[in-house]
Scaffold this motif. Structure first.
Motif, PDB file in Angstrom:
ATOM      1  N   GLN A   1       2.076 -37.052 -48.491  1.00 39.70           N
ATOM      2  CA  GLN A   1       1.027 -37.974 -48.067  1.00 39.70           C
ATOM      3  C   GLN A   1       0.599 -37.627 -46.639  1.00 39.70           C
ATOM      4  OE1 GLN A   1       2.127 -42.032 -48.451  1.00 39.70           O
ATOM      5  NE2 GLN A   1       2.638 -41.879 -50.614  1.00 39.70           N
ATOM      6  N   THR A   2      -0.630 -37.894 -46.330  1.00 42.51           N
ATOM      7  CA  THR A   2      -1.154 -37.716 -44.974  1.00 42.51           C
ATOM      8  C   THR A   2      -1.464 -39.083 -44.415  1.00 42.51           C
ATOM      9  OG1 THR A   2      -2.129 -35.597 -45.598  1.00 42.51           O
ATOM     10  CG2 THR A   2      -2.983 -36.646 -43.608  1.00 42.51           C
ATOM     11  N   VAL A   3      -0.881 -39.378 -43.238  1.00 43.85           N
ATOM     12  CA  VAL A   3      -1.104 -40.659 -42.595  1.00 43.85           C
ATOM     13  C   VAL A   3      -1.719 -40.370 -41.219  1.00 43.85           C
ATOM     14  CG1 VAL A   3      -0.034 -42.760 -41.735  1.00 43.85           C
ATOM     15  CG2 VAL A   3       0.878 -41.649 -43.779  1.00 43.85           C
ATOM     16  N   PRO A   4      -2.955 -40.755 -41.030  1.00 44.13           N
ATOM     17  CA  PRO A   4      -3.595 -40.475 -39.737  1.00 44.13           C
ATOM     18  C   PRO A   4      -3.091 -41.429 -38.644  1.00 44.13           C
ATOM     19  CG  PRO A   4      -5.107 -41.672 -41.144  1.00 44.13           C
ATOM     20  CD  PRO A   4      -3.884 -41.381 -41.965  1.00 44.13           C
ATOM     21  N   THR A   5      -3.076 -40.940 -37.428  1.00 47.12           N
ATOM     22  CA  THR A   5      -2.762 -41.762 -36.263  1.00 47.12           C
ATOM     23  C   THR A   5      -3.535 -41.191 -35.083  1.00 47.12           C
ATOM     24  OG1 THR A   5      -1.003 -42.774 -34.944  1.00 47.12           O
ATOM     25  CG2 THR A   5      -0.743 -40.441 -35.495  1.00 47.12           C
ATOM     26  N   SER A   6      -3.481 -41.844 -33.960  1.00 44.36           N
ATOM     27  CA  SER A   6      -4.156 -41.334 -32.768  1.00 44.36           C
ATOM     28  C   SER A   6      -3.307 -41.645 -31.557  1.00 44.36           C
ATOM     29  CB  SER A   6      -5.544 -41.963 -32.628  1.00 44.36           C
ATOM     30  OG  SER A   6      -5.415 -43.361 -32.483  1.00 44.36           O
ATOM     31  N   THR A   7      -3.622 -40.995 -30.464  1.00 41.99           N
ATOM     32  CA  THR A   7      -2.937 -41.273 -29.211  1.00 41.99           C
ATOM     33  C   THR A   7      -3.998 -41.513 -28.146  1.00 41.99           C
ATOM     34  OG1 THR A   7      -1.316 -40.490 -27.619  1.00 41.99           O
ATOM     35  CG2 THR A   7      -2.760 -38.835 -28.561  1.00 41.99           C
ATOM     36  N   LYS A   8      -3.737 -42.422 -27.272  1.00 40.79           N
ATOM     37  CA  LYS A   8      -4.664 -42.715 -26.188  1.00 40.79           C
ATOM     38  C   LYS A   8      -4.304 -41.806 -25.011  1.00 40.79           C
ATOM     39  CE  LYS A   8      -6.512 -46.559 -23.547  1.00 40.79           C
ATOM     40  NZ  LYS A   8      -6.431 -47.991 -23.307  1.00 40.79           N
ATOM     41  N   VAL A   9      -5.292 -41.104 -24.475  1.00 42.40           N
ATOM     42  CA  VAL A   9      -5.085 -40.204 -23.350  1.00 42.40           C
ATOM     43  C   VAL A   9      -5.752 -40.831 -22.134  1.00 42.40           C
ATOM     44  CG1 VAL A   9      -5.499 -37.889 -22.443  1.00 42.40           C
ATOM     45  CG2 VAL A   9      -5.097 -38.220 -24.896  1.00 42.40           C
ATOM     46  N   THR A  10      -4.976 -41.067 -21.071  1.00 39.43           N
ATOM     47  CA  THR A  10      -5.523 -41.712 -19.879  1.00 39.43           C
ATOM     48  C   THR A  10      -5.071 -40.970 -18.626  1.00 39.43           C
ATOM     49  OG1 THR A  10      -3.649 -43.205 -19.630  1.00 39.43           O
ATOM     50  CG2 THR A  10      -5.487 -43.987 -20.973  1.00 39.43           C
ATOM     51  N   SER A  11      -5.784 -41.201 -17.564  1.00 39.53           N
ATOM     52  CA  SER A  11      -5.417 -40.655 -16.267  1.00 39.53           C
ATOM     53  C   SER A  11      -6.094 -41.500 -15.205  1.00 39.53           C
ATOM     54  CB  SER A  11      -5.881 -39.198 -16.142  1.00 39.53           C
ATOM     55  OG  SER A  11      -5.574 -38.710 -14.855  1.00 39.53           O
ATOM     56  N   LYS A  12      -5.513 -41.547 -14.050  1.00 40.52           N
ATOM     57  CA  LYS A  12      -6.125 -42.239 -12.921  1.00 40.52           C
ATOM     58  C   LYS A  12      -6.137 -41.264 -11.758  1.00 40.52           C
ATOM     59  CE  LYS A  12      -5.974 -46.257  -9.981  1.00 40.52           C
ATOM     60  NZ  LYS A  12      -5.338 -47.529  -9.673  1.00 40.52           N
ATOM     61  N   LEU A  13      -7.305 -41.082 -11.172  1.00 41.03           N
ATOM     62  CA  LEU A  13      -7.440 -40.185 -10.039  1.00 41.03           C
ATOM     63  C   LEU A  13      -7.684 -41.034  -8.802  1.00 41.03           C
ATOM     64  CD1 LEU A  13      -7.687 -37.315  -8.944  1.00 41.03           C
ATOM     65  CD2 LEU A  13     -10.121 -37.421  -9.440  1.00 41.03           C
ATOM     66  N   ALA A  14      -6.807 -40.913  -7.850  1.00 48.03           N
ATOM     67  CA  ALA A  14      -6.953 -41.671  -6.606  1.00 48.03           C
ATOM     68  C   ALA A  14      -7.910 -40.939  -5.668  1.00 48.03           C
ATOM     69  CB  ALA A  14      -5.593 -41.832  -5.934  1.00 48.03           C
ATOM     70  N   SER A  15      -8.600 -41.698  -4.841  1.00 52.33           N
ATOM     71  CA  SER A  15      -9.447 -41.101  -3.821  1.00 52.33           C
ATOM     72  C   SER A  15      -8.574 -40.339  -2.837  1.00 52.33           C
ATOM     73  CB  SER A  15     -10.220 -42.183  -3.067  1.00 52.33           C
ATOM     74  OG  SER A  15     -11.118 -42.828  -3.927  1.00 52.33           O
ATOM     75  N   ALA A  16      -9.071 -39.191  -2.402  1.00 52.15           N
ATOM     76  CA  ALA A  16      -8.331 -38.383  -1.439  1.00 52.15           C
ATOM     77  C   ALA A  16      -9.317 -37.574  -0.606  1.00 52.15           C
ATOM     78  CB  ALA A  16      -7.360 -37.452  -2.160  1.00 52.15           C
TER      79      ALA A  16
END
Length: 163
Positions: A17-32
């Motif tokens: 069986q094939t069961v689809p899923t997903s992953t959330k990709v996040t990042s935070k870039l600080a001011s520099a």
């Protein structure tokens, strides 16, 4: 025999069986920001009263894109926080100089500076927004000519970036 193969196919198809899923990709870039500045070196000051000896240098700034910043230049250490002066390292004599954001000089001081257009102080900062690329801003220096005591003159002005 055909019935057995058909049953085996039915049984095997129930295991895969094939069961689809997903992953959330996040990042935070600080001011520099990073800042670098070259020295202002007037070299030999002229002695024609009423004129100035100019010099230029660059202030190089690298800030993350969209980061608002301001850059200020202190009055220097030799003037006691009141004015910009170069001080002789051997005899202690002084003479005034100005740091400007734009090219241009006045013989008469206006609001404590000889900059014709825009001075560069803590109270008059350069303001801009980061592009994510190196930004270069000229820094114009003007020393009032005169008959000063021969010596090597120096001052240190602090350059500060606030973002």
């Amino acid at each position: 025999m055909k019935k057995i193969l058909f049953l085996l196919l039915l049984i095997n198809s129930g295991f895969a069986q094939t069961v689809p899923t997903s992953t959330k990709v996040t990042s935070k870039l600080a001011s520099a920001c990073k800042i670098d500045a070259g020295d202002l070196n007037f070299g030999v000051i002229g002695n024609t009263v009423g004129e100035s000896t100019p010099t230029t240098s660059n202030v190089n700034i690298l800030c993350t894109r969209g980061t608002s910043y301001s850059v200020s230049v202190s009055l220097g250490v030799q003037g006691g926080g009141v004015s910009r002066v170069l001080k002789g390292i051997n005899k202690g004599d002084t003479f005034s100089y100005s740091i400007c954001q734009e090219e241009g000089w006045n013989y008469q001081q206006v609001n404590g500076t000889r900059c014709a257009n825009k001075a560069w102080y803590s109270s008059v900062p350069l303001t801009s927004t980061g592009t994510g690329l190196l930004q270069t801003f000229p820094m114009y220096g003007y020393a009032l000519n005169g008959y000063y005591t021969p010596d090597n003159y120096t001052d240190t002005a602090n350059i500060t970036i606030t973002y």
